[in-house]
Write an enzyme that holds these catalytic residues in place. Structure first.
Site, PDB file in Angstrom:
ATOM      1  CB  THR A   1      -0.880  -0.132   1.179  1.00  0.00           C
ATOM      2  OG1 THR A   1      -1.860  -1.137   1.072  1.00  0.00           O
ATOM      3  CG2 THR A   1      -1.701   1.441   1.537  1.00  0.00           C
TER       4      THR A   1
ATOM      5  CD  GLU B   1       6.918  -5.612   0.339  1.00  0.00           C
ATOM      6  OE1 GLU B   1       6.468  -6.565  -0.395  1.00  0.00           O
ATOM      7  OE2 GLU B   1       6.408  -5.422   1.675  1.00  0.00           O
TER       8      GLU B   1
ATOM      9  CG  ASN C   1       5.419  -9.371  -0.519  1.00  0.00           C
ATOM     10  OD1 ASN C   1       4.398  -9.138   0.006  1.00  0.00           O
ATOM     11  ND2 ASN C   1       6.506  -8.990  -1.074  1.00  0.00           N
TER      12      ASN C   1
ATOM     13  CB  THR D   1      -2.501 -10.802   3.998  1.00  0.00           C
ATOM     14  OG1 THR D   1      -2.657 -12.046   2.830  1.00  0.00           O
ATOM     15  CG2 THR D   1      -1.169  -9.993   3.531  1.00  0.00           C
TER      16      THR D   1
END
Lengths: 213, 220
Positions: free
Chosen positions: B1, B88, B215, B220
């Site tokens: 984000t 990232e 990730n 999440t």
């Protein structure tokens, strides 16, 4: 940038921001460089790990003209929907509350009510209208804001508001998630004969392909 | 984000400020890509206190309107680039500049398509001056152009001219990419597709093993 308490775990360096060349000069400060703005950032207990600041507040002493661009993702987070709704009917704002830790996205109606409640509480502390308060959230998708921790931190956050560079830096750190650096910058230029300042802060490292309108 | 807050003390009308922020966002944050995923939370809120002067800027075409737009573009592009730089797992920033398009929007679309290409990004991480992947991404961007007008360069090293690959020093080109990666610097890709006046920029980063690691471990 080190803020709040002096532990190494909450320190992240500032990004080397390269401003395009032009008739302006880069000046210290980010969101607090321009006249009328204050900012604060602190740890409010929202992050799952560590004690890096996770709550930021930016305020304006006067009714500021407000504009917003928002993700076009149909699955928009509650704070995005809230701000879009507010900006349909309002041209000014006084504050922006930002939390890191929980994105408050895909959280349905309860998530939306959380955003409304947070705006309402900030408005009470600042003695402004609820619709004068904008909300931004970032963090884990599918999780609602840790509202109790947030609301409990508001008095300290409001009391920490400052028009200094440190205030801007603290806020810039508090909005980061997986970022390795904080991102804050300001410039000064002559616009129409007046000395105008423009500053800002941002965060972002992953899930980055903005498509905003 | 990505989230952003922009503040100014410039005196400006509401309608003009909203238009200016829209334009700057399209020239900055909407021109970056780290991984091709559009967040649920992306948002920029921009506040103008008006405390710098008594006379409100109300016209986009006035001198002061152009000056304020340029300032806003500068700040938002600086911030947007820093997000791509901090992507990232990234080891370098990728800056793609496109010239010669029919208009700014077409140039911007090509630039962002190249900056978003997983294969271009992986090649940059591999320090591989892979002009073919860059040309491929230009070609599928959805903008019509004559292949014979395509020129590409990596930094100061020309890789294609008039749609034809050029002989180049592969070691020098690879060293350019390697040095950018080792210093977390910038890799510049210049593209020209014709004689139009449209130009645009986009920013991304290289794609490393660390991106997957970060990730895969972020719940999440």
């Amino acid at each position: 940038v080190c803020v709040d308490v002096g532990t190494a775990s909450i320190c992240i360096p500032a990004a080397p921001i390269v401003i395009p060349e032009g008739p302006w000069k880069q000046i210290p400060g980010g969101v607090t460089a321009a006249k009328g703005f204050k900012a604060a950032g602190l740890y409010g207990g929202l992050r799952a790990k560590g004690e890096k600041p996770d709550l930021a507040l930016v305020t304006c002493d006067v009714d500021a003209i407000v504009a917003g661009v928002f993700t076009k993702n149909i699955v928009a987070a509650a704070p995005v929907i809230y701000c879009r709704n507010v900006l349909k009917n309002s041209n000014t704002a006084r504050a922006i509350l930002i939390n890191a830790g929980q994105a408050n996205a895909a959280t349905g109606n309860p998530g939306y009510q959380d955003a409304v409640e947070c705006a309402h509480s900030v408005a009470q502390f600042l003695q402004v209208r609820q619709e004068d308060v904008m909300i931004q959230s970032t963090g884990v998708i599918g999780q609602r804001i840790k509202k109790e921790a947030l609301l409990n931190s508001l008095p300290r956050l409001v009391n920490s508001l400052s028009s200094t560079v440190e205030g801007a830096d603290a806020a810039a750190v508090a909005i980061t998630t997986t970022d390795l650096v904080s991102k804050s910058v300001a410039i000064e230029a002559e616009v129409g004969g007046a000395h105008v300042k423009v500053g800002g802060m941002t965060k972002g490292s992953g899930m980055i392909h903005p498509n905003m309108a | 984000t990505m989230l952003g807050v922009v503040t100014t003390d410039a005196p400006v009308t509401s309608d003009l400020w909203r238009e200016m922020v829209r334009i700057s966002a399209n020239r900055s944050f909407n021109q970056i890509s780290v991984d091709g995923d559009t967040s649920t939370n992306d948002c920029i809120i921009a506040l103008a206190s008006g405390l710098a002067g008594p006379v409100k800027i109300s016209s986009f075409n006035s001198i002061e309107g152009c000056q304020l737009q340029a300032c806003l573009d500068a700040v938002m592009q600086g911030l947007a680039k820093s997000v791509a730089w901090d992507g990232e797992g990234a080891t370098c920033l990728l800056e793609v500049v496109v010239f010669g398009a029919n208009n700014e929007a077409e140039a911007a679309k090509i630039a962002r398509t190249v900056a978003s290409s997983s294969l271009v990004k992986a090649a940059v991480y591999g320090r591989d001056p892979n002009w073919g992947r860059i040309a491929c991404a230009v070609g599928y961007a959805g903008i019509d152009f004559d292949l014979n007008d395509l020129h590409l360069s990596l930094g100061d090293i020309p890789l294609m001219r008039s749609g034809q690959p050029l002989p180049f020093d592969r070691v020098e080109a690879s060293t350019y990419l390697k040095q950018a990666g080792e210093s977390h610097g910038t890799v510049k890709i210049h593209i020209s597709i014709g004689n139009g006046r449209g130009c645009g920029k986009a920013w991304g980063c290289d794609l490393s093993y660390d991106y997957v690691k970060i990730n895969a471990e972020y719940t999440t």
